[in-house]
Structures are given as C-alpha cells and as structure tokens.
Design an enzyme around this catalytic site. Structure first.
Site, PDB file in Angstrom:
ATOM      1  N   HIS A  73       0.801  -1.163   0.035  1.00 33.95           N
ATOM      2  CA  HIS A  73      -0.079   0.008  -0.131  1.00 33.95           C
ATOM      3  C   HIS A  73       0.977   1.425   0.194  1.00 33.95           C
ATOM      4  O   HIS A  73       2.042   1.137   0.350  1.00 33.95           O
ATOM      5  CB  HIS A  73      -0.883   0.039   1.193  1.00 33.95           C
ATOM      6  N   CYS A 120      -4.766   5.055  -2.110  1.00 33.20           N
ATOM      7  CA  CYS A 120      -3.864   4.008  -2.107  1.00 33.20           C
ATOM      8  C   CYS A 120      -3.486   3.890  -3.662  1.00 33.20           C
ATOM      9  O   CYS A 120      -4.509   3.303  -4.288  1.00 33.20           O
ATOM     10  CB  CYS A 120      -4.061   2.727  -1.257  1.00 33.20           C
ATOM     11  N   HIS A 123      -4.322   0.117  -5.309  1.00 35.37           N
ATOM     12  CA  HIS A 123      -5.664  -0.320  -5.071  1.00 35.37           C
ATOM     13  C   HIS A 123      -6.697   0.759  -5.319  1.00 35.37           C
ATOM     14  O   HIS A 123      -7.794   0.643  -4.770  1.00 35.37           O
ATOM     15  CB  HIS A 123      -5.856  -0.750  -3.578  1.00 35.37           C
ATOM     16  N   MET A 128      -9.740   1.927  -2.647  1.00 35.53           N
ATOM     17  CA  MET A 128      -9.164   2.056  -1.361  1.00 35.53           C
ATOM     18  C   MET A 128      -8.675   3.421  -1.162  1.00 35.53           C
ATOM     19  O   MET A 128      -7.710   3.891  -1.815  1.00 35.53           O
ATOM     20  CB  MET A 128      -7.755   1.062  -1.232  1.00 35.53           C
TER      21      MET A 128
END
Ligand SMILES: [Cu+2]
Length: 135
Positions: A73, A120, A123, A128
């Site tokens: 991440h 992120c 993602h 995310m």
C-alpha cells in the site's frame, strides 16, 4: 494526643489526594494537546480499504498510517482537492509499504481546516480511499 496525630495524618492524606487530582487536571486538560490517530491500511478482514476510511482530527494532530493487511500500500493525498496543498504534498508517501507493521506518520501541524482526501495508488481502482477532515 494519639488521636490528634491520627487526624492530622488523615488530613494530610486528603490534602495530598486533592493536590494530585488538581495536578492531573493541569496535565491533561489542555484541549490543544495533539493526538496521534492510526489508520490501518488493509482492514483486519483483509479488505482493500483504509480503516477507518473517514477520520476527523484537529490541526496539530498526527495520523499514523499502519500497514495492516494485503500489502503493498501507499498513501497519496489528492492535492487538488485538499484544503492545504502543502500538507497534502508532504503527507503523500508514494513509496510502497511492503510488509505489515510498517508505518508512516503524517503531521497536520498548521493544517487549514477542511478535507484531505487520500488513496492508495495500487488499489485505487478497488476503492481503497479515505478522507481526513481537519475541524
Ligand atoms: Cu492499498
């Protein structure tokens, strides 16, 4: 005589207790005391999400982004949509966090009140993303 001594001892204990209570207020009451909040990257259940994804803080607080599950991440603040571009730029950590337990801290010292959306990078497509609100 013995009773007087015992009474005095009890009284001094009471005075000490009161002093302790007062001094603990003095230590903890300043409302401006900066806090450090933690946002997990990857939920405990292994979802591609920040947890919590929405967080309200005060200027001067710090947010610790903790690599939790399903890495890698990173954190990128959306400068264009952030209340303060400098804070957003400084808060962005594009370097990928590969292993659980790693963390980066983002300071909101001097942050303009408003919203600081972030996501992120790997993602983002999976949703995310999150938002910090400086009150
Ligand atoms: Cu991610």
């Amino acid at each position: 005589m013995r009773m007087i001594v015992a009474t005095l001892r009890r009284m001094s204990l009471a005075v000490l207790t009161v002093l302790l209570v007062i001094s603990s207020f003095a230590l903890f009451s300043p409302a401006a005391a900066a806090e450090t909040y933690t946002i997990k990257m990857g939920s405990d259940k292994g979802m591609l999400a920040f947890e919590p994804s929405k967080l309200s803080i005060q200027a001067g607080d710090t947010v610790k982004f903790l690599n939790n599950k399903v890495p890698p991440h990173n954190i990128v603040f959306d400068s264009a949509k952030s209340a303060n571009k400098d804070i957003a730029a400084k808060g962005s950590h594009k370097q990928l966090l590969m292993s659980p337990g790693q963390s980066v801290e983002v300071s909101f010292d001097g942050a303009t009140p408003g919203e600081y959306p972030f996501y992120c990078e790997p993602h983002r497509g999976a949703g995310m993303a999150g938002k910090i609100i400086v009150e």
